[in-house]
Design an enzyme around this catalytic site. Structure first.
Site, PDB file in Angstrom:
ATOM      1  N   SER A  70       0.831  -1.205   0.000  1.00  0.00           N
ATOM      2  CA  SER A  70       0.000   0.000   0.000  1.00  0.00           C
ATOM      3  C   SER A  70       0.865   1.255   0.000  1.00  0.00           C
ATOM      4  O   SER A  70       2.077   1.195   0.258  1.00  0.00           O
ATOM      5  CB  SER A  70      -0.884   0.011   1.245  1.00  0.00           C
ATOM      6  OG  SER A  70      -0.074   0.247   2.388  1.00  0.00           O
ATOM      7  N   LYS A  71       0.209   2.372  -0.252  1.00  0.00           N
ATOM      8  CA  LYS A  71       0.913   3.652  -0.242  1.00  0.00           C
ATOM      9  C   LYS A  71       1.530   3.878   1.129  1.00  0.00           C
ATOM     10  O   LYS A  71       2.616   4.429   1.261  1.00  0.00           O
ATOM     11  CB  LYS A  71      -0.064   4.775  -0.591  1.00  0.00           C
ATOM     12  CG  LYS A  71       0.572   6.156  -0.472  1.00  0.00           C
ATOM     13  CD  LYS A  71      -0.292   7.238  -1.082  1.00  0.00           C
ATOM     14  CE  LYS A  71       0.384   8.595  -1.024  1.00  0.00           C
ATOM     15  NZ  LYS A  71       0.545   9.097   0.333  1.00  0.00           N
ATOM     16  N   ARG A  72       0.799   3.450   2.163  1.00  0.00           N
ATOM     17  CA  ARG A  72       1.308   3.646   3.526  1.00  0.00           C
ATOM     18  C   ARG A  72       2.644   2.924   3.731  1.00  0.00           C
ATOM     19  O   ARG A  72       3.542   3.448   4.375  1.00  0.00           O
ATOM     20  CB  ARG A  72       0.263   3.162   4.539  1.00  0.00           C
ATOM     21  CG  ARG A  72       0.590   3.651   5.902  1.00  0.00           C
ATOM     22  CD  ARG A  72      -0.564   3.837   6.873  1.00  0.00           C
ATOM     23  NE  ARG A  72      -1.902   3.653   6.381  1.00  0.00           N
ATOM     24  CZ  ARG A  72      -2.727   2.702   6.839  1.00  0.00           C
ATOM     25  NH1 ARG A  72      -2.326   1.859   7.751  1.00  0.00           N
ATOM     26  NH2 ARG A  72      -3.946   2.629   6.376  1.00  0.00           N
ATOM     27  N   ASP A 109       5.225   5.115   2.180  1.00  0.00           N
ATOM     28  CA  ASP A 109       5.482   6.320   2.976  1.00  0.00           C
ATOM     29  C   ASP A 109       6.329   5.982   4.196  1.00  0.00           C
ATOM     30  O   ASP A 109       7.249   6.713   4.555  1.00  0.00           O
ATOM     31  CB  ASP A 109       4.156   6.944   3.439  1.00  0.00           C
ATOM     32  CG  ASP A 109       3.402   7.569   2.268  1.00  0.00           C
ATOM     33  OD1 ASP A 109       4.032   7.756   1.204  1.00  0.00           O
ATOM     34  OD2 ASP A 109       2.200   7.841   2.408  1.00  0.00           O
TER      35      ASP A 109
END
Ligand code: GLU
Length: 510
Positions: free
Chosen positions: A265-267, A270
């Protein structure tokens, strides 16, 4: 293969294209090219609630950057135009009605509030509400209501949907080119909405099947998240009488988090400092997400890395050009299990490409970065600087940190290095080095090295002490390439100036 190969990438413009989506597009493209087929781009934009402005342009630009060419579809045109589902809206109602007519589907008039109440009641009883064969006869549907009532409701403009009437207790037998044979009992499935009167648009399932049929798609290659929809899709093909010509299916494994558990995921990106999107993205509300392109990756490296996340060439080879990927690709070698994303490996791939670039190729990607820093130099100079340091770079964006001293004289000095060398005899010796450098006529790398080295030996000075003090003056730190790469690159005048700067800027320690 008897049918001509026609595959499609069918994204919904709901945001930036995740790298998992890029991989789906890539595998479709490789498959199409390998079999001399066509790669089609269809935009599935029937869900107006999830539509995000800019997403379609982002998808098109991502594919372009990656070198995934579209033969037919959005942006190109073709015999089955239009390729935006939103522009094909008149097509779908007829097919939905055909299913109602044949008893494969029915009208449902339940209001959103009524369904919400049913959902809450089920929850309170510890169950999940499903609109299925168990309840459909009791709800506001054409299965229960008299024909006249149904017609009257439609005529007076009540809102309705058309739902698929899932058969009861039938085993759907499916074949997937990656997963093999799969069977599902239809009693476990619900009655999906196919068409909504409210916006006069089909849902994904109906539009997808109708379009794959009309566009003569031979193979559906898509993410694993669509596998649960496969029984419905099989049944839709049957309901339309298209089973004989239905496409073959291949469901690709998930891209997993670097830690293994769950979808990337993007998380994750990040948190761990890597992009999960091909290009930088700014949402309409101003949220941003980093991209591989802006982070300093070559598209060839990015594609090479992605291709191997889920496909195994069966050899030790890791570096593949697009043509080699096309030649080697097969769905049989796509794995069933999820592929764990490895951020370090992504960088490694880029480094392999970067290290093989010529100075001229490096100049092309480095010049924009130099200009951003206000440096105007020739391509030759830019390429040379990058070429000297490329072995230490993994990303294009590493180049500035690695080479900035070629273009900008140090004004501050790394403390550790200064403490160690800017003391004792070294300042005096550096003055002498300055004289030696000033006297050199041919300032080429080889000649400067020969003269300065010879002089240091003659004087009996410590080579490391002298070189590191000179490095402090010219680079301002302990890093950098060979010292004479620096002297030759910046030239005599700049060398002398930087030595003078060190004396002017920094008091030697005793
Ligand atoms: N529009 C779907 C998506 O966004 C396409 C799924 C499919 O390929 O059937 O992924």
């Amino acid at each position: 293969m008897n049918k001509p190969v026609r595959v499609r990438f069918a994204p919904s413009p709901t945001g930036p294209l995740h790298i998992g989506g890029v991989r789906t597009a890539l595998y479709n493209y490789l498959f199409a090219r390998k079999h001399g087929g066509k790669m089609i781009l269809r935009i599935e934009d029937t869900d107006s609630q999830r539509f995000v402005p800019g997403a379609e342009e982002y998808i098109a630009e991502s594919l372009r950057w990656c070198g995934i060419e579209i033969d037919e579809g959005v942006g190109v045109g073709g015999p089955h135009a239009p390729y935006h589902q939103s522009e094909r809206r008149e097509i779908y109602l007829k097919y939905a009605l055909q299913l109602v007519e044949a008893g494969w589907a029915y009208y449902a008039f339940d209001s959103a509030e009524a369904l919400d109440t049913l959902r809450k009641e089920a929850e309170a009883a510890g169950k999940a509400f499903a609109y299925n064969h168990e309840v459909r006869e009791t709800l506001e549907t054409s299965l229960r209501l008299p024909k006249e009532e149904v017609e009257a409701r439609i005529a007076r403009g009540d809102q309705w949907v058309i739902r698929f009437k899932m058969p009861v207790g039938e085993v759907v037998k499916m074949d997937d080119l990656i997963r093999g044979h799969v069977e599902v009992n239809t009693s476990t499935l619900d009655d999906k909405v196919l068409y909504k009167s409210a916006d006069q648009l089909p849902t994904y399932h109906l539009a997808n099947i109708v379009d794959d049929h009309l566009m003569e798609i031979s193979h559906v290659i898509r993410g694993e998240e669509w596998l649960p929809s496969l029984p419905l899709h099989y049944l839709l093909y049957r309901a339309f009488g298209w089973s004989d010509s239905q496409p073959e299916f291949a469901h690709l494994p998930l891209l997993l988090k670097p830690t293994g558990g769950g979808k990337l995921s993007k998380r994750d990106g990040d948190k761990m400092g890597f992009p999960v999107f091909p290009l930088f993205w700014t949402s309409p509300t101003g949220d941003t997400a980093r991209g591989y392109r802006e982070d300093g990756y070559y598209p060839e490296a990015f594609i090479n890395m992605l291709a191997l996340l889920g496909w195994n060439p069966g050899t030790e080879q890791e570096l593949f050009s697009m043509q080699e990927l096309i030649d080697g690709f097969s769905l049989e070698r796509v794995s069933k299990s999820g592929a764990r994303f490895q951020p370090d490996k992504a960088k490694w791939f880029n480094a392999q490409y970067l290290h093989h670039k010529s100075d001229a190729e490096l100049a092309a990607v480095y010049q924009p970065i130099l200009r951003e820093h206000g440096i105007e130099v020739s391509d030759e100079v830019a390429g040379k600087a990058a070429g000297i340091m490329k072995e230490r770079a993994q990303l294009i964006t590493d180049l500035w940190d690695l080479t900035s001293f070629f273009f900008v004289a140090p004004t501050a000095y790394e403390e550790k290095q200064a403490k160690k060398y800017w003391k004792g005899d070294n300042p005096r010796i550096l003055k002498e080095v300055r004289e030696v450098l000033a006297s050199i006529e041919d300032f080429s790398l080889e000649n400067t090295e020969k003269i300065v080295h010879g002089w240091i030996e003659e004087k009996g000075y410590g080579m490391g002490q002298v070189m590191n003090t000179l490095r402090l003056a010219l680079v301002g730190a302990g890093k950098g390439p060979g010292m004479y790469d620096v002297t030759a690159f910046i030239g005599k005048e700049e060398c002398l100036q930087r030595i003078d700067n060190l004396f002017a800027n920094l008091q030697p320690a005793e």
